[in-house]
Scaffold this motif. Sequence first.
Motif, short mmCIF file in Angstrom:
data_model
loop_
_atom_site.label_atom_id
_atom_site.label_comp_id
_atom_site.label_asym_id
_atom_site.label_seq_id
_atom_site.Cartn_x
_atom_site.Cartn_y
_atom_site.Cartn_z
N ASN A 181 12.45 23.16 66.31
CA ASN A 181 13.16 23.61 65.12
C ASN A 181 13.18 22.53 64.03
O ASN A 181 12.92 22.80 62.86
CB ASN A 181 14.58 24.02 65.47
CG ASN A 181 15.31 24.61 64.28
OD1 ASN A 181 14.98 25.68 63.81
ND2 ASN A 181 16.31 23.89 63.78
N ARG A 182 13.49 21.28 64.41
CA ARG A 182 13.57 20.23 63.41
C ARG A 182 12.22 19.93 62.79
O ARG A 182 12.10 19.65 61.59
CB ARG A 182 14.16 18.96 64.04
CG ARG A 182 14.45 17.87 63.04
CD ARG A 182 15.37 18.31 61.92
NE ARG A 182 16.65 18.78 62.41
CZ ARG A 182 17.61 19.26 61.64
NH1 ARG A 182 17.41 19.38 60.34
NH2 ARG A 182 18.75 19.66 62.16
N VAL B 192 16.97 17.06 54.97
CA VAL B 192 16.75 17.84 56.19
C VAL B 192 17.83 17.54 57.23
O VAL B 192 18.44 18.44 57.79
CB VAL B 192 15.34 17.58 56.78
CG1 VAL B 192 15.14 18.37 58.06
CG2 VAL B 192 14.27 17.94 55.75
N HIS C 261 20.38 30.68 56.18
CA HIS C 261 19.02 30.16 56.38
C HIS C 261 17.99 31.03 55.68
O HIS C 261 17.72 32.15 56.10
CB HIS C 261 18.69 30.16 57.88
CG HIS C 261 19.40 29.12 58.66
ND1 HIS C 261 18.85 27.91 59.00
CD2 HIS C 261 20.65 29.11 59.17
CE1 HIS C 261 19.71 27.20 59.70
NE2 HIS C 261 20.81 27.90 59.80
N GLN C 262 17.43 30.52 54.59
CA GLN C 262 16.22 31.08 53.99
C GLN C 262 16.25 32.59 53.84
O GLN C 262 15.27 33.27 54.11
CB GLN C 262 14.99 30.67 54.82
CG GLN C 262 14.82 29.18 55.02
CD GLN C 262 14.46 28.48 53.73
OE1 GLN C 262 13.99 29.11 52.78
NE2 GLN C 262 14.69 27.18 53.68
N TYR D 263 10.15 21.62 54.38
CA TYR D 263 10.52 20.68 53.30
C TYR D 263 9.27 20.08 52.66
O TYR D 263 9.17 20.00 51.42
CB TYR D 263 11.40 19.58 53.87
CG TYR D 263 11.97 18.64 52.83
CD1 TYR D 263 13.00 19.05 51.99
CD2 TYR D 263 11.47 17.35 52.69
CE1 TYR D 263 13.53 18.20 51.04
CE2 TYR D 263 11.99 16.49 51.73
CZ TYR D 263 13.01 16.91 50.91
OH TYR D 263 13.53 16.06 49.97
N ARG E 290 10.66 32.27 62.30
CA ARG E 290 10.59 30.81 62.39
C ARG E 290 9.33 30.38 63.17
O ARG E 290 9.40 29.65 64.15
CB ARG E 290 11.87 30.22 63.00
CG ARG E 290 13.09 30.55 62.15
CD ARG E 290 14.34 29.85 62.62
NE ARG E 290 14.28 28.41 62.47
CZ ARG E 290 14.42 27.76 61.32
NH1 ARG E 290 14.60 28.42 60.20
NH2 ARG E 290 14.37 26.43 61.28
N GLU F 86 11.63 22.51 60.22
CA GLU F 86 12.40 22.24 59.00
C GLU F 86 11.72 21.16 58.16
O GLU F 86 11.70 21.24 56.92
CB GLU F 86 13.82 21.81 59.37
CG GLU F 86 14.67 22.90 60.01
CD GLU F 86 14.93 24.06 59.07
OE1 GLU F 86 14.90 23.84 57.84
OE2 GLU F 86 15.17 25.17 59.55
N ASP G 39 23.29 23.36 61.32
CA ASP G 39 23.09 22.88 59.96
C ASP G 39 23.66 21.49 59.76
O ASP G 39 23.22 20.75 58.89
CB ASP G 39 23.72 23.85 58.97
CG ASP G 39 23.02 25.19 58.97
OD1 ASP G 39 22.25 25.44 58.03
OD2 ASP G 39 23.23 25.99 59.90
#
Length: 226
Positions: A153-154, A179, A121-122, A161, A140, A157, A96
Amino acid sequence: MSLILVVEDEPRLLGSIIRTLEESGYSTLAASSLASASQQLTDEVDLVILDLMLPDGSGLEWLAGLRRQHKTAPVLVLTALDSVENRVAGLDTGADDYLIKPFAWDELLARVRVILRRGPHQQESTQLSFGPIVVDLINREAQRNGAVLNLQNRQLEILIYLMKHGNEVVTREMIAIDVWKEPTTMWTNVIQVHINHLRKELESPGQPPILHTVRGQGYVLGDPPC
């Protein structure tokens, strides 16, 4: 009272982090190895502060294992590995935030407060949808019209967003702050790389454009800008 698990193998630093956190009102658990961290990581832990270079393995690999197991505890990486590549790898793996040693105690506490305000996370929902795009927040995994997207992963994210800001212009600065959690322009080129890959995945053959660049402003997911 928030419970923080600190994973650090240098005894003096571990003791100092524990003392600083407890003086600031947090409850703590201390681990000097990944084995100890695994034993102490329960659903009661609100945050993990994780060193990456530990005597029994890589903290980064341990973190990747947590995310594969869908464990949602937020993780603040604390390490001397300060290259951009190392930071991107840590964040892509599921961290994070990323704090470089040596660090200021006030900054550590500030980052802890920010992460704890965000929470796990969510956990509030298991699925996010926008138009033809669906993201399974537990596994995910992202899909467009049922086709699974190959995202790091990024990139996932960033997609989440953009979905939450559907049909709105999102700037690179917004992505960096919200982010990356970094109010800096140093991520500009990295963000562009991730956006390019995300666009290619979203717009595979047969799929109409859905991620648009607004020159001089940023990006829009959804309707093309006027």
